[in-house]
Scaffold this motif. Sequence first.
Motif, PDB file in Angstrom:
ATOM      1  N   GLY A  73      63.334-102.041 -58.095  1.00 16.91           N
ATOM      2  CA  GLY A  73      63.328-102.841 -56.867  1.00 16.91           C
ATOM      3  C   GLY A  73      64.608-102.698 -56.066  1.00 16.91           C
ATOM      4  O   GLY A  73      64.563-102.325 -54.893  1.00 16.91           O
ATOM      5  N   PRO A  74      65.775-102.989 -56.675  1.00 17.44           N
ATOM      6  CA  PRO A  74      67.021-102.863 -55.920  1.00 17.44           C
ATOM      7  C   PRO A  74      67.254-101.450 -55.381  1.00 17.44           C
ATOM      8  O   PRO A  74      67.829-101.299 -54.302  1.00 17.44           O
ATOM      9  CB  PRO A  74      68.083-103.248 -56.941  1.00 17.44           C
ATOM     10  N   ILE A  75      66.787-100.421 -56.117  1.00 20.90           N
ATOM     11  CA  ILE A  75      66.950 -99.058 -55.585  1.00 20.90           C
ATOM     12  C   ILE A  75      66.125 -98.913 -54.315  1.00 20.90           C
ATOM     13  O   ILE A  75      66.617 -98.440 -53.281  1.00 20.90           O
ATOM     14  CB  ILE A  75      66.506 -98.015 -56.634  1.00 20.90           C
ATOM     15  N   VAL A  76      64.870 -99.376 -54.390  1.00 23.73           N
ATOM     16  CA  VAL A  76      63.999 -99.310 -53.211  1.00 23.73           C
ATOM     17  C   VAL A  76      64.597-100.141 -52.073  1.00 23.73           C
ATOM     18  O   VAL A  76      64.699 -99.681 -50.921  1.00 23.73           O
ATOM     19  CB  VAL A  76      62.586 -99.827 -53.564  1.00 23.73           C
ATOM     20  N   CYS A 125      67.689-100.997 -51.581  1.00 26.40           N
ATOM     21  CA  CYS A 125      68.913-100.371 -51.073  1.00 26.40           C
ATOM     22  C   CYS A 125      68.585 -99.253 -50.106  1.00 26.40           C
ATOM     23  O   CYS A 125      69.101 -99.194 -48.985  1.00 26.40           O
ATOM     24  CB  CYS A 125      69.720 -99.838 -52.253  1.00 26.40           C
ATOM     25  N   ILE A 126      67.680 -98.356 -50.527  1.00 33.38           N
ATOM     26  CA  ILE A 126      67.370 -97.210 -49.668  1.00 33.38           C
ATOM     27  C   ILE A 126      66.695 -97.689 -48.391  1.00 33.38           C
ATOM     28  O   ILE A 126      67.024 -97.238 -47.283  1.00 33.38           O
ATOM     29  CB  ILE A 126      66.507 -96.192 -50.450  1.00 33.38           C
ATOM     30  N   GLY A 127      65.781 -98.653 -48.542  1.00 38.51           N
ATOM     31  CA  GLY A 127      65.082 -99.165 -47.359  1.00 38.51           C
ATOM     32  C   GLY A 127      66.030 -99.792 -46.354  1.00 38.51           C
ATOM     33  O   GLY A 127      66.001 -99.488 -45.157  1.00 38.51           O
ATOM     34  N   ILE A 128      66.917-100.667 -46.849  1.00 38.75           N
ATOM     35  CA  ILE A 128      67.827-101.373 -45.934  1.00 38.75           C
ATOM     36  C   ILE A 128      68.827-100.404 -45.311  1.00 38.75           C
ATOM     37  O   ILE A 128      69.124-100.476 -44.112  1.00 38.75           O
ATOM     38  CB  ILE A 128      68.576-102.498 -46.686  1.00 38.75           C
ATOM     39  N   GLN A 129      69.320 -99.459 -46.131  1.00 37.53           N
ATOM     40  CA  GLN A 129      70.259 -98.468 -45.591  1.00 37.53           C
ATOM     41  C   GLN A 129      69.611 -97.677 -44.469  1.00 37.53           C
ATOM     42  O   GLN A 129      70.205 -97.454 -43.420  1.00 37.53           O
ATOM     43  CB  GLN A 129      70.659 -97.495 -46.706  1.00 37.53           C
ATOM     44  N   TRP A 130      68.366 -97.258 -44.736  1.00 37.88           N
ATOM     45  CA  TRP A 130      67.655 -96.472 -43.738  1.00 37.88           C
ATOM     46  C   TRP A 130      67.475 -97.307 -42.472  1.00 37.88           C
ATOM     47  O   TRP A 130      67.705 -96.846 -41.358  1.00 37.88           O
ATOM     48  CB  TRP A 130      66.298 -96.033 -44.301  1.00 37.88           C
ATOM     49  N   LEU A 131      67.104 -98.576 -42.673  1.00 43.09           N
ATOM     50  CA  LEU A 131      66.878 -99.467 -41.533  1.00 43.09           C
ATOM     51  C   LEU A 131      68.158 -99.648 -40.717  1.00 43.09           C
ATOM     52  O   LEU A 131      68.145 -99.560 -39.484  1.00 43.09           O
ATOM     53  CB  LEU A 131      66.388-100.823 -42.047  1.00 43.09           C
ATOM     54  N   THR A 132      69.282 -99.871 -41.440  1.00 47.97           N
ATOM     55  CA  THR A 132      70.549-100.070 -40.733  1.00 47.97           C
ATOM     56  C   THR A 132      70.916 -98.842 -39.926  1.00 47.97           C
ATOM     57  O   THR A 132      71.337 -98.934 -38.768  1.00 47.97           O
ATOM     58  CB  THR A 132      71.689-100.350 -41.738  1.00 47.97           C
ATOM     59  N   THR A 133      70.738 -97.671 -40.538  1.00 42.79           N
ATOM     60  CA  THR A 133      71.060 -96.429 -39.825  1.00 42.79           C
ATOM     61  C   THR A 133      70.155 -96.285 -38.605  1.00 42.79           C
ATOM     62  O   THR A 133      70.615 -95.952 -37.508  1.00 42.79           O
ATOM     63  CB  THR A 133      70.854 -95.216 -40.746  1.00 42.79           C
ATOM     64  N   ALA A 134      68.853 -96.540 -38.815  1.00 43.62           N
ATOM     65  CA  ALA A 134      67.905 -96.360 -37.719  1.00 43.62           C
ATOM     66  C   ALA A 134      68.205 -97.323 -36.577  1.00 43.62           C
ATOM     67  O   ALA A 134      68.155 -96.953 -35.404  1.00 43.62           O
ATOM     68  CB  ALA A 134      66.485 -96.573 -38.234  1.00 43.62           C
ATOM     69  N   LEU A 135      68.560 -98.577 -36.925  1.00 46.13           N
ATOM     70  CA  LEU A 135      68.856 -99.566 -35.888  1.00 46.13           C
ATOM     71  C   LEU A 135      70.111 -99.193 -35.132  1.00 46.13           C
ATOM     72  O   LEU A 135      70.178 -99.297 -33.907  1.00 46.13           O
ATOM     73  CB  LEU A 135      69.029-100.952 -36.511  1.00 46.13           C
ATOM     74  N   GLY A 136      71.136 -98.763 -35.899  1.00 47.89           N
ATOM     75  CA  GLY A 136      72.410 -98.468 -35.261  1.00 47.89           C
ATOM     76  C   GLY A 136      72.354 -97.214 -34.401  1.00 47.89           C
ATOM     77  O   GLY A 136      73.099 -97.076 -33.432  1.00 47.89           O
ATOM     78  N   ALA A 137      71.429 -96.285 -34.754  1.00 49.50           N
ATOM     79  CA  ALA A 137      71.418 -94.995 -34.059  1.00 49.50           C
ATOM     80  C   ALA A 137      70.893 -95.113 -32.636  1.00 49.50           C
ATOM     81  O   ALA A 137      71.415 -94.496 -31.719  1.00 49.50           O
ATOM     82  CB  ALA A 137      70.577 -94.002 -34.847  1.00 49.50           C
ATOM     83  N   ASN A 138      69.832 -95.929 -32.452  1.00 43.16           N
ATOM     84  CA  ASN A 138      69.206 -95.990 -31.136  1.00 43.16           C
ATOM     85  C   ASN A 138      69.881 -97.034 -30.274  1.00 43.16           C
ATOM     86  O   ASN A 138      69.373 -98.123 -30.099  1.00 43.16           O
ATOM     87  CB  ASN A 138      67.725 -96.341 -31.266  1.00 43.16           C
ATOM     88  N   GLN A 139      71.010 -96.707 -29.759  1.00 39.15           N
ATOM     89  CA  GLN A 139      71.689 -97.702 -28.936  1.00 39.15           C
ATOM     90  C   GLN A 139      72.238 -97.053 -27.677  1.00 39.15           C
ATOM     91  O   GLN A 139      73.445 -96.989 -27.471  1.00 39.15           O
ATOM     92  CB  GLN A 139      72.815 -98.365 -29.722  1.00 39.15           C
ATOM     93  N   PRO A 140      71.344 -96.552 -26.808  1.00 36.36           N
ATOM     94  CA  PRO A 140      71.837 -95.970 -25.560  1.00 36.36           C
ATOM     95  C   PRO A 140      72.442 -97.073 -24.699  1.00 36.36           C
ATOM     96  O   PRO A 140      71.951 -98.207 -24.696  1.00 36.36           O
ATOM     97  CB  PRO A 140      70.579 -95.393 -24.923  1.00 36.36           C
ATOM     98  N   SER A 141      73.521 -96.737 -24.011  1.00 35.38           N
ATOM     99  CA  SER A 141      74.153 -97.768 -23.195  1.00 35.38           C
ATOM    100  C   SER A 141      73.231 -98.109 -22.030  1.00 35.38           C
ATOM    101  O   SER A 141      72.482 -97.268 -21.530  1.00 35.38           O
ATOM    102  CB  SER A 141      75.496 -97.257 -22.669  1.00 35.38           C
ATOM    103  N   GLY A 142      73.260 -99.356 -21.615  1.00 35.51           N
ATOM    104  CA  GLY A 142      72.412 -99.779 -20.518  1.00 35.51           C
ATOM    105  C   GLY A 142      70.980-100.036 -20.943  1.00 35.51           C
ATOM    106  O   GLY A 142      70.103-100.205 -20.106  1.00 35.51           O
ATOM    107  N   SER A 143      70.708-100.057 -22.251  1.00 32.46           N
ATOM    108  CA  SER A 143      69.362-100.387 -22.691  1.00 32.46           C
ATOM    109  C   SER A 143      69.130-101.881 -22.504  1.00 32.46           C
ATOM    110  O   SER A 143      70.067-102.649 -22.338  1.00 32.46           O
ATOM    111  CB  SER A 143      69.176-100.004 -24.154  1.00 32.46           C
ATOM    112  N   ASP A 144      67.858-102.278 -22.511  1.00 30.26           N
ATOM    113  CA  ASP A 144      67.578-103.691 -22.241  1.00 30.26           C
ATOM    114  C   ASP A 144      68.078-104.558 -23.387  1.00 30.26           C
ATOM    115  O   ASP A 144      68.388-104.066 -24.469  1.00 30.26           O
ATOM    116  CB  ASP A 144      66.087-103.911 -21.990  1.00 30.26           C
TER     117      ASP A 144
END
Lengths: 288, 357
Positions: free
Chosen positions: B274-277, B279-298
Amino acid sequence: MDLIALLAIQVLYAIASLALISVGLAIIFGMMRVINLAHGEFLMLGGYAAIVATSHGISIWIAMLVVAPIVVGIIGVIVEMTIIRFLYGRMVDTMLATWGLSLFLVGLTTAIFGNTTVGISAPLGSFQIGAYRTSGYTLFVIGVAVVVLAGIFAVLRWTRLGLIARGTMQNANMAAALGVNPPRVYAVTFGIGAALSGLAGAVLAPVSGVFPTIGVAYVAKSFITVIGGGAAILSGTVSASALFGTINQIATFATTPVFGEVALLATAIVLIRLLPQGITGRFFRRGL
Amino acid sequence: MNARTLNFLGMGLVGVIGVAFLILTPRFAELDAVLELTIYMIMAILALSLALIWGYGGILCFGQSAFFGLGAYTYAIAMFNIGESTVPLLLAIALPAAFAALLGYFVFYGRISDVYLGVITLTVTLILFNSVNSTAGPEFHIGVARLGGFNGIPGIPPLNYPGNRTAVIDLEGMFYLSTAALLAIYFGLRLLLASRFGRIIVGIRENERRAELLGYDPRAYKLAIFTIGGALAGFAGCLFANWGNFVSPTIFGLAQSAQIIIWVIVGGRGTLIGPIVGCIGIQWLTTALGANQPSGSDWWTRLLANAPLVLGIILVAFVLLVPKGLVPTLGDFGQWLLRARTRRTTSALEPKQAEER
């Protein structure tokens, strides 16, 4: 001689600010056995409330002493009704949920106010002690701490509300059997604890500035003060603040502020090891 | 199909997927993806360390990042002083383990309750953060390694094959090492927990007083499991220092501690996978959230890109709605399905009986 007077004021100030930031937490922890890890964020919100109110032209005194406690108190009641209510008796889960809340509030304030420090300048100028000058605001913080603690004492000791609160704290089931409604007492207590945190955050805002992650700086200190103090709300907070504040200030004076804080935290760990029930678990047992 | 077969089946599945992942990924994935996956594996080791002491030992440690950071710093400092990575690697495991043992002795033999333990570990983490953060000046150094304060320590030399300091482990090698280490630790912990020692640990988690009355000393067992957790976290820290060639005091920080706890609670306490899953899930989510941040987005894209906000909501939601975590909840659901099927096929044959508890 002047130096000693200055140092005494600094020590008093350290004690007062510790007591101020801890007392809201002590009420919540002492009454409900809820470890509120979002406490630091309540302080932070108090600071922001005061600053926003001041920038809208409200007098800084009203912003700090009236607006901030009301705003944070309302937030506290909302938090109690949406999260804490479902977790009574599950101490670890409350701790985790309030930590989640703390992250959420940090994220939210970062989104709204940006990741920068905002400040308001401290009113009340400075005054002279012999060869040294110190800020008059220091004395104001000490005064607020004394008034708040005295007020809590008066409410707990002499009013019907205080009687109900103490009764619920000692035995919630018995109080319920006598017609008290513990959930409502808890909601009100949580609101009052949050309001006092908001007040503390606002009063300290001119000293430290406010930024979204400032809660982290407060939360550990207030926790160890409450836990070091033990079960009794007032005498615990006062005695632990006195001990830790003195150590912090003297270590700061001798070395650097960072190591002052480290000394404070280290003392706290040793204290908890020696007196797991806190100071009031062994001394001042009959205190409030 | 009974629980034991399911258990073995699950373990086999993890083994097959793990080995396939280990062998195939570097062949088919781009190097940047491999690099990204390496950090997931390293963090999964860290998640396992807390899964062990919290999920099985019942010790809620808010300061797992203290051991992690200590491991990273130990490796960095020893590496600058020694230059050959065998001893630094061992030190990076031994020192956090020793620190955990010291702290654990203090806490468990002082019979401090679990909630206070959380606060103490939190405090220790803050002490480390504050102290290391304030060592920016050149006067703070250990041997030739400068501590660097809030700037951190850059340019940490990578691991090498034992005994040969010129044969450094490259990026792909790091992936193999981290993944293999994760698999080895996973199966090692499964073995440990299936042993007599592991059974006693779980027994203490379930009822400390009863275990004590049966003649076991919970303090010693808790201390042992806490020390093992510290060693694992230190090892993960050593790998982390290698991965980025950089450590800074933020790895002692509360944000890091919070993350580890979120991985475990999302994945599920009382399981290892469980914690492995989580960890990987949350890490992936954090990366995905942080990556899509174009300036001037809504504004709500900006709000979503705000990792603490999203993580906070996830943590609160899981504590309130899925307190057991993903994997145990899915397991319950699977068992319910299985039982529903068997009940349908056998209900005609068996006599009616009282409600099964």
